[in-house]
Design a protein around this motif. Structure first.
Motif, PDB file in Angstrom:
ATOM      1  N   UNK A 194      35.678  13.244  14.751  1.00 26.50           N
ATOM      2  CA  UNK A 194      34.971  13.294  15.968  1.00 26.50           C
ATOM      3  C   UNK A 194      34.638  11.569  15.924  1.00 26.50           C
ATOM      4  N   UNK A 195      34.094  11.057  15.246  1.00 23.68           N
ATOM      5  CA  UNK A 195      34.038   9.525  15.514  1.00 23.68           C
ATOM      6  C   UNK A 195      35.247   8.688  15.924  1.00 23.68           C
ATOM      7  N   UNK A 196      35.936   9.572  15.560  1.00 19.97           N
ATOM      8  CA  UNK A 196      37.404   7.784  15.645  1.00 19.97           C
ATOM      9  C   UNK A 196      38.263   8.859  16.620  1.00 19.97           C
ATOM     10  N   UNK A 197      37.850   9.773  17.106  1.00 15.59           N
ATOM     11  CA  UNK A 197      38.490  10.503  18.293  1.00 15.59           C
ATOM     12  C   UNK A 197      38.590   9.426  19.421  1.00 15.59           C
ATOM     13  N   UNK A 198      37.423   9.555  19.595  1.00 15.36           N
ATOM     14  CA  UNK A 198      36.855   8.601  20.296  1.00 15.36           C
ATOM     15  C   UNK A 198      36.697   7.354  20.846  1.00 15.36           C
ATOM     16  N   UNK A 199      37.015   7.355  22.538  1.00 15.45           N
ATOM     17  CA  UNK A 199      38.149   5.571  22.273  1.00 15.45           C
ATOM     18  C   UNK A 199      36.828   5.315  23.546  1.00 15.45           C
ATOM     19  N   UNK A 200      35.608   6.063  24.310  1.00 15.55           N
ATOM     20  CA  UNK A 200      35.101   5.261  24.792  1.00 15.55           C
ATOM     21  C   UNK A 200      33.600   5.640  24.523  1.00 15.55           C
ATOM     22  N   UNK A 201      32.509   4.490  24.603  1.00 12.37           N
ATOM     23  CA  UNK A 201      30.968   4.903  24.591  1.00 12.37           C
ATOM     24  C   UNK A 201      30.565   4.118  25.334  1.00 12.37           C
ATOM     25  N   UNK A 202      29.113   4.876  25.825  1.00 14.73           N
ATOM     26  CA  UNK A 202      28.127   3.932  25.774  1.00 14.73           C
ATOM     27  C   UNK A 202      26.404   3.909  25.396  1.00 14.73           C
ATOM     28  N   UNK A 235      30.173  -2.226  18.895  1.00 14.45           N
ATOM     29  CA  UNK A 235      31.241  -1.812  18.997  1.00 14.45           C
ATOM     30  C   UNK A 235      32.347  -1.516  19.905  1.00 14.45           C
ATOM     31  N   UNK A 236      32.185  -2.971  20.534  1.00 16.67           N
ATOM     32  CA  UNK A 236      33.646  -3.427  21.347  1.00 16.67           C
ATOM     33  C   UNK A 236      34.944  -3.947  20.716  1.00 16.67           C
ATOM     34  N   UNK A 237      34.456  -3.887  18.750  1.00 17.22           N
ATOM     35  CA  UNK A 237      35.274  -3.888  17.973  1.00 17.22           C
ATOM     36  C   UNK A 237      36.653  -2.906  18.061  1.00 17.22           C
ATOM     37  N   UNK A 238      36.216  -1.331  18.974  1.00 17.32           N
ATOM     38  CA  UNK A 238      36.638  -0.240  18.268  1.00 17.32           C
ATOM     39  C   UNK A 238      36.864   0.323  19.472  1.00 17.32           C
ATOM     40  N   UNK A 239      35.639   0.718  20.076  1.00 16.32           N
ATOM     41  CA  UNK A 239      35.265   1.542  21.430  1.00 16.32           C
ATOM     42  C   UNK A 239      35.971   0.486  22.976  1.00 16.32           C
ATOM     43  N   UNK A 240      35.902   1.401  23.894  1.00 14.00           N
ATOM     44  CA  UNK A 240      35.669   0.701  24.847  1.00 14.00           C
ATOM     45  C   UNK A 240      34.102   0.991  25.786  1.00 14.00           C
ATOM     46  N   UNK A 241      33.752   0.017  26.201  1.00 10.56           N
ATOM     47  CA  UNK A 241      32.053   0.302  26.083  1.00 10.56           C
ATOM     48  C   UNK A 241      31.366   0.092  27.379  1.00 10.56           C
ATOM     49  N   UNK A 253      33.060   9.439  25.774  1.00 14.80           N
ATOM     50  CA  UNK A 253      33.078  10.335  24.882  1.00 14.80           C
ATOM     51  C   UNK A 253      32.259  10.249  24.353  1.00 14.80           C
ATOM     52  N   UNK A 254      31.503   9.291  23.727  1.00 12.68           N
ATOM     53  CA  UNK A 254      30.221   9.205  22.760  1.00 12.68           C
ATOM     54  C   UNK A 254      29.510   8.753  23.459  1.00 12.68           C
ATOM     55  N   UNK A 255      27.469   9.131  23.418  1.00 10.09           N
ATOM     56  CA  UNK A 255      26.660   8.385  24.120  1.00 10.09           C
ATOM     57  C   UNK A 255      25.637   7.769  22.446  1.00 10.09           C
ATOM     58  N   UNK A 282      25.891  11.357  20.219  1.00  6.91           N
ATOM     59  CA  UNK A 282      26.208  12.375  20.856  1.00  6.91           C
ATOM     60  C   UNK A 282      27.671  13.178  22.074  1.00  6.91           C
ATOM     61  N   UNK A 283      28.493  13.371  21.655  1.00  4.32           N
ATOM     62  CA  UNK A 283      29.455  13.548  22.612  1.00  4.32           C
ATOM     63  C   UNK A 283      29.359  14.299  23.584  1.00  4.32           C
TER      64      UNK A 283
END
Length: 298
Positions: free
Chosen positions: A67-75, A109-115, A123-125, A177-178
């Motif tokens: 679930x975590x690796x499937x996420x691409x955006x995070x806040x 988190x910027x190493x993989x996600x778009x923050x 996708x994740x918060x 959380x998703x």
């Protein structure tokens, strides 16, 4: 100040980290402060957490890797102190430590996600709470600086460990959380400062501020990799990540809300024992009030 190297290297099982562990053990943990694994009850669940300790940090955690690796955006929701946290720091110091957690987490988190900004969908918060912070004793820290300066003044280049008194500690819990509010990762993390890797600074918030970046490095790596951050070979940060840690522009605009890292000025100040309050400007003024309001509404 955001950590680039020491957190990663100490976190892995390197000879240097092993020496710190042996030294703490030999001293009966006198050179290492202890931190309780406190919980505020604010996370969605604690039932699936299992022990996963590092060399210096204690933790219980859980992560759904797929679930975590499937996420691409995070806040990143702003970090806050829980009602159970010891009120040993001033309001200004608490804001400084909480913002240090958010800034370091955003860069990691910027190493993989778009923050994205807290008001945007993602996708994740992440939700983070500081549940305990033990103050650094400024008098003991000052004495450590004086003692460490003596060999150099005598022309003897011998590193002197920090005095094993007045050390601070930090306990933090966080989750991701998703979009439906389901917990996909969580961590309760506790670590005390030690005489060998945490520099003494003349501020009650000194160690908590330093350890804030250590927590964010561990929690951030768990979300980036989908695995426990402990017992792994360290990964070199990206050029962008190093630049941001030196006070440069972060990769994502959302990270600007937490202000720029003090960079080289902060490193020099830390070595001299200057309080982080002197060099860290904290969150951007117009975003600080918004972050405070969002934290209060959670």
């Amino acid at each position: 100040m955001v950590e680039v190297d020491i957190a990663c290297w100490v976190r892995s099982y390197t000879p240097a980290a092993a020496r710190v562990t042996m030294l703490c053990t030999a001293l009966g943990l006198a050179g290492c402060a202890t931190a309780p694994m406190t919980q505020s009850g604010a996370l969605a669940s604690y039932q699936t957490l299992s022990e996963s300790n590092g060399v210096l940090a204690k933790s219980v955690l859980n992560v759904d890797k797929d679930a975590v690796l499937a996420a691409s955006t995070i806040r990143i929701m702003p970090t806050s102190f829980s009602g159970q946290a010891n009120e040993v720091l001033s309001d200004e110091q608490r804001r400084l430590v909480a913002n240090a957690v958010d800034r370091a987490l955003c860069l990691n988190l910027s190493e993989r996600f778009t923050v994205v900004a807290p008001y945007e969908k993602a996708d994740l918060t992440t939700r983070t709470f500081i549940t305990q912070a033990t103050a650094t004793d400024p008098v003991a820290a000052g004495a450590s600086k004086v003692v460490s300066a003596v060999p150099g003044a005598l022309g003897v280049p011998v590193p002197v460990p920090r005095l094993p008194i007045g050390l601070g500690s930090l306990t933090v819990e966080a989750e991701a959380v998703d979009r439906k509010g389901r917990q996909q990762a969580a961590m309760v993390w506790a670590r005390g400062a030690n005489s060998f890797t945490n520099s003494p600074v003349l501020s009650q918030a000194g160690d908590a501020y330093d350890l804030a970046a250590s927590f964010s490095a561990d929690f951030g790596q768990m979300l980036v990799t989908g695995e426990t951050p402990f017992g792994k070979a360290p990964k070199l940060p990206s050029i962008q990540r190093i630049g941001a840690a030196l006070g440069g522009k972060p990769q994502h605009a959302a990270c600007e809300a937490f202000g720029r890292d003090p960079g080289l000025i902060g490193m020099v100040a830390n070595r001299l024992g200057a309080p982080p309050e002197w060099v860290d400007k904290g969150a951007v003024a117009q975003d600080a009030a918004t972050n405070t309001q969002m934290a209060a509404k959670r």
